[in-house]
Design a protein around this motif. Structure first.
Motif, PDB file in Angstrom:
ATOM      1  N   SER A 115       0.692  -1.268   0.331  1.00  0.00           N
ATOM      2  CA  SER A 115       0.364   0.218   0.280  1.00  0.00           C
ATOM      3  C   SER A 115       1.086   1.360   0.146  1.00  0.00           C
ATOM      4  O   SER A 115       0.789   2.184  -1.344  1.00  0.00           O
ATOM      5  CB  SER A 115      -0.651   0.151   1.149  1.00  0.00           C
ATOM      6  N   ALA A 116       1.995   0.749   1.283  1.00  0.00           N
ATOM      7  CA  ALA A 116       2.852   2.365   0.619  1.00  0.00           C
ATOM      8  C   ALA A 116       3.230   2.594  -0.484  1.00  0.00           C
ATOM      9  O   ALA A 116       3.415   3.243  -0.964  1.00  0.00           O
ATOM     10  CB  ALA A 116       4.034   2.478   2.276  1.00  0.00           C
ATOM     11  N   ALA A 117       3.900   1.660  -0.976  1.00  0.00           N
ATOM     12  CA  ALA A 117       4.881   1.648  -2.716  1.00  0.00           C
ATOM     13  C   ALA A 117       3.251   1.991  -3.544  1.00  0.00           C
ATOM     14  O   ALA A 117       3.829   3.240  -3.998  1.00  0.00           O
ATOM     15  CB  ALA A 117       5.408  -0.127  -2.563  1.00  0.00           C
ATOM     16  N   ARG A 122       2.443   6.605  -6.493  1.00  0.00           N
ATOM     17  CA  ARG A 122       1.406   8.063  -6.872  1.00  0.00           C
ATOM     18  C   ARG A 122       2.122   9.019  -6.870  1.00  0.00           C
ATOM     19  O   ARG A 122       2.196   9.843  -8.065  1.00  0.00           O
ATOM     20  CB  ARG A 122       0.315   7.353  -6.655  1.00  0.00           C
ATOM     21  N   VAL A 123       2.562   9.174  -5.829  1.00  0.00           N
ATOM     22  CA  VAL A 123       3.575  10.885  -5.824  1.00  0.00           C
ATOM     23  C   VAL A 123       4.654  11.055  -6.393  1.00  0.00           C
ATOM     24  O   VAL A 123       4.319  11.690  -7.194  1.00  0.00           O
ATOM     25  CB  VAL A 123       4.085  10.789  -4.500  1.00  0.00           C
ATOM     26  N   ALA A 124       5.171   9.618  -6.903  1.00  0.00           N
ATOM     27  CA  ALA A 124       6.451   9.845  -7.752  1.00  0.00           C
ATOM     28  C   ALA A 124       5.701  10.018  -9.596  1.00  0.00           C
ATOM     29  O   ALA A 124       6.233  11.080  -9.866  1.00  0.00           O
ATOM     30  CB  ALA A 124       7.501   8.604  -7.851  1.00  0.00           C
ATOM     31  N   GLN A 125       5.039   9.857  -9.568  1.00  0.00           N
ATOM     32  CA  GLN A 125       4.329  10.559 -10.691  1.00  0.00           C
ATOM     33  C   GLN A 125       4.352  12.015 -11.243  1.00  0.00           C
ATOM     34  O   GLN A 125       4.194  11.721 -11.912  1.00  0.00           O
ATOM     35  CB  GLN A 125       3.300   8.994 -11.408  1.00  0.00           C
ATOM     36  N   ALA A 126       3.155  12.195  -9.892  1.00  0.00           N
ATOM     37  CA  ALA A 126       2.481  13.329 -10.071  1.00  0.00           C
ATOM     38  C   ALA A 126       3.962  14.173 -10.137  1.00  0.00           C
ATOM     39  O   ALA A 126       3.474  15.462 -10.711  1.00  0.00           O
ATOM     40  CB  ALA A 126       2.121  13.799  -8.446  1.00  0.00           C
ATOM     41  N   VAL A 127       4.638  13.912  -9.125  1.00  0.00           N
ATOM     42  CA  VAL A 127       5.807  14.596  -9.248  1.00  0.00           C
ATOM     43  C   VAL A 127       6.398  15.445 -10.558  1.00  0.00           C
ATOM     44  O   VAL A 127       7.146  15.944 -10.797  1.00  0.00           O
ATOM     45  CB  VAL A 127       7.258  14.127  -8.087  1.00  0.00           C
ATOM     46  N   GLU A 128       6.423  13.897 -11.003  1.00  0.00           N
ATOM     47  CA  GLU A 128       6.968  13.585 -12.323  1.00  0.00           C
ATOM     48  C   GLU A 128       6.743  14.711 -13.590  1.00  0.00           C
ATOM     49  O   GLU A 128       6.896  15.337 -14.196  1.00  0.00           O
ATOM     50  CB  GLU A 128       7.472  11.809 -13.153  1.00  0.00           C
TER      51      GLU A 128
END
Length: 167
Positions: A115-117, A122-128
């Motif tokens: 779940s954390a991964a 999702r956060v990494a995709q948003a940052v990208e």
């Protein structure tokens, strides 16, 4: 089939995508296995222990309670095997109980980590996405600045003045 029948609920559970994950299957099979071992251990230990001197496990209900105590490693000390076969059965019940609780704990840890991964992805995709958008905006602003400077140079050249080089 009615919506609350056990077969319907089992089919819904087995058809769920989460159920197909290995750790969930392992935890479910481990739980089924521990129930079988607790019942079998309780059933098998009674004939060995009930006729032994100083025996505390003399009936199936007592044996069932003993097996739950043993598998969960609580071991109150009120019930314990006194015969060699009873102690072998106790060892098996203990090992299975410890293994099952380990599997269930690992399954829960896997679920939390997964779940954390997913959240981190999702956060990494948003940052990208934000980074890519920022690069696009920066490039667009840079092109606009170049266009303005080109326009100013053109106006200065048209008025007969050449732009002075920067000092």
């Amino acid at each position: 089939m009615p919506p609350l029948s056990p077969l319907y609920l089992l089919r819904k559970l087995l058809g769920n995508a989460r159920w197909r994950r290995l750790h969930v299957k392992a935890a479910a099979w481990a739980a089924v296995g521990v129930v079988v071992v607790l019942l079998l251990g309780s059933w098998i230990i009674v004939p060995f222990e009930s006729s032994a001197p100083r025996a505390t496990i003399t009936s199936f209900p007592l044996a069932l309670w003993w097996s739950v105590e043993t598998a969960t490693t609580v071991g109150y000390g009120d019930l314990y095997p006194v015969t060699a076969p009873g102690r072998v059965i106790a060892g098996i019940v203990m090992l299975v109980g410890i293994a099952v609780f380990s599997i269930v704990t690992a399954s829960l840890a896997t679920w939390f980590v997964g779940s954390a991964a997913r959240g981190a992805r999702r956060v990494a995709q948003a940052v990208e996405h934000v980074e890519a958008q920022g690069e696009l905006d920066t490039a667009q602003e840079l092109r606009a600045l170049h266009a303005r400077f080109d326009h100013l140079e053109h106006l200065l050249a048209r008025n007969g003045r050449s732009p002075e080089p920067p000092s």
